[in-house]
Design an enzyme around this catalytic site. Structure first.
Site, PDB file in Angstrom:
ATOM      1  N   ASP A 130       0.964  -1.199   0.059  1.00 14.28           N
ATOM      2  CA  ASP A 130       0.060   0.005   0.019  1.00 14.28           C
ATOM      3  C   ASP A 130       0.905   1.302   0.013  1.00 14.28           C
ATOM      4  O   ASP A 130       2.091   1.184  -0.222  1.00 14.28           O
ATOM      5  CB  ASP A 130      -1.068   0.118   1.308  1.00 14.28           C
ATOM      6  CG  ASP A 130      -0.361   0.203   2.537  1.00 14.28           C
ATOM      7  OD1 ASP A 130       0.812   0.504   2.605  1.00 14.28           O
ATOM      8  OD2 ASP A 130      -1.039   0.194   3.545  1.00 14.28           O
ATOM      9  N   HIS A 131       0.131   2.371   0.038  1.00 12.21           N
ATOM     10  CA  HIS A 131       1.033   3.601   0.300  1.00 12.21           C
ATOM     11  C   HIS A 131       2.046   3.817   1.118  1.00 12.21           C
ATOM     12  O   HIS A 131       2.781   4.675   1.121  1.00 12.21           O
ATOM     13  CB  HIS A 131      -0.038   4.765   0.047  1.00 12.21           C
ATOM     14  CG  HIS A 131      -0.944   4.745   1.395  1.00 12.21           C
ATOM     15  ND1 HIS A 131      -1.940   3.933   1.263  1.00 12.21           N
ATOM     16  CD2 HIS A 131      -1.174   5.397   2.362  1.00 12.21           C
ATOM     17  CE1 HIS A 131      -2.736   4.050   2.383  1.00 12.21           C
ATOM     18  NE2 HIS A 131      -2.106   4.926   2.959  1.00 12.21           N
ATOM     19  N   CYS A 160       2.327  -3.442   4.155  1.00 14.68           N
ATOM     20  CA  CYS A 160       1.404  -2.397   4.592  1.00 14.68           C
ATOM     21  C   CYS A 160       1.898  -1.710   5.734  1.00 14.68           C
ATOM     22  O   CYS A 160       3.207  -2.141   6.078  1.00 14.68           O
ATOM     23  CB  CYS A 160      -0.042  -2.767   4.806  1.00 14.68           C
ATOM     24  SG  CYS A 160      -0.370  -3.621   6.300  1.00 14.68           S
ATOM     25  N   ILE A 165      -0.073  -6.418   9.378  1.00 12.08           N
ATOM     26  CA  ILE A 165      -1.108  -7.129   9.920  1.00 12.08           C
ATOM     27  C   ILE A 165      -2.357  -7.059   8.894  1.00 12.08           C
ATOM     28  O   ILE A 165      -2.666  -8.350   8.581  1.00 12.08           O
ATOM     29  CB  ILE A 165      -1.600  -6.405  11.302  1.00 12.08           C
ATOM     30  CG1 ILE A 165      -0.570  -6.648  12.334  1.00 12.08           C
ATOM     31  CG2 ILE A 165      -2.946  -7.280  11.760  1.00 12.08           C
ATOM     32  CD1 ILE A 165      -0.705  -5.690  13.761  1.00 12.08           C
ATOM     33  N   HIS A 186       9.062 -24.531   9.059  1.00 11.96           N
ATOM     34  CA  HIS A 186       8.073 -25.338   9.745  1.00 11.96           C
ATOM     35  C   HIS A 186       6.586 -25.023   9.269  1.00 11.96           C
ATOM     36  O   HIS A 186       5.652 -25.780   9.089  1.00 11.96           O
ATOM     37  CB  HIS A 186       7.868 -24.831  10.981  1.00 11.96           C
ATOM     38  CG  HIS A 186       9.043 -25.009  12.183  1.00 11.96           C
ATOM     39  ND1 HIS A 186       9.100 -25.141  13.475  1.00 11.96           N
ATOM     40  CD2 HIS A 186      10.316 -25.634  11.829  1.00 11.96           C
ATOM     41  CE1 HIS A 186      10.362 -25.488  13.842  1.00 11.96           C
ATOM     42  NE2 HIS A 186      10.986 -25.844  12.882  1.00 11.96           N
ATOM     43  N   ARG A 219       1.119 -31.020   9.374  1.00 12.46           N
ATOM     44  CA  ARG A 219       0.515 -29.682  10.012  1.00 12.46           C
ATOM     45  C   ARG A 219       0.230 -28.532   8.809  1.00 12.46           C
ATOM     46  O   ARG A 219      -0.669 -27.958   8.813  1.00 12.46           O
ATOM     47  CB  ARG A 219       1.660 -29.180  10.817  1.00 12.46           C
ATOM     48  CG  ARG A 219       1.739 -30.061  11.909  1.00 12.46           C
ATOM     49  CD  ARG A 219       2.934 -29.814  12.933  1.00 12.46           C
ATOM     50  NE  ARG A 219       3.107 -30.615  14.031  1.00 12.46           N
ATOM     51  CZ  ARG A 219       4.217 -30.725  14.719  1.00 12.46           C
ATOM     52  NH1 ARG A 219       5.234 -29.940  14.229  1.00 12.46           N
ATOM     53  NH2 ARG A 219       4.554 -31.637  15.698  1.00 12.46           N
TER      54      ARG A 219
END
Length: 145
Positions: free
Chosen positions: A8-9, A65, A69, A98, A136
């Site tokens: 993003d910006h 970003c 998150i 992993h 997993r």
């Protein structure tokens, strides 16, 4: 290797440095992010990189970003994507070893540009260890809610 990158910006400077590094190493970089400071919506960019990596399973992705998150949450909405938000080298290594992470998420407000390039180097150099981790990772990929 083909690497999709979206930002993003808040992350134009970081993305530019990472692209320069990747291209200097001979990687094919597909830029799905913004190149200017006009506000854009990070979910759209996370989805775009996630979909691109999901369609080309031999590729990897990088999303950036402000915090890393939101864009990592967006990328992880795409089936088959294992985006890992990392701020430290050891976390990047574990994400690849992993979790077989196929997208690295970075936070431009929390990581210096030079360190982000170092994290990308680790991401590309570290291999999935398979063995006990394969089952997993399969569970992560197979979960449909």
């Amino acid at each position: 290797m083909k690497i999709f990158i979206g930002n993003d910006h808040t992350a134009v400077e970081m993305k530019t440095a990472i692209v320069e590094y990747l291209e200097s190493q001979g990687h094919e970089v597909i830029n799905l992010g913004t190149n200017d400071l006009n506000p854009v919506d990070y979910p759209d960019l996370g989805f775009a990189v996630g979909e691109a990596v999901g369609k080309d399973v031999t590729s990897l992705g990088i999303v950036i970003c402000g915090s890393g998150i939101g864009i990592s949450i967006a990328a992880n909405k795409v089936p088959g994507i294992r985006a890992a938000l990392c701020y430290e080298k050891e976390a990047v290594e574990l994400a690849r070893q992993h979790n077989n992470a196929n997208i690295l998420a970075l936070g431009a407000r929390f990581i210096a540009v030079y360190k982000a390039v170092e994290l990308v180097k680790v991401f590309l150099q570290t291999q999935f260890e398979e063995d006990r981790h394969s089952e997993r990772v399969r569970k992560l990929c197979d979960y449909n809610g």
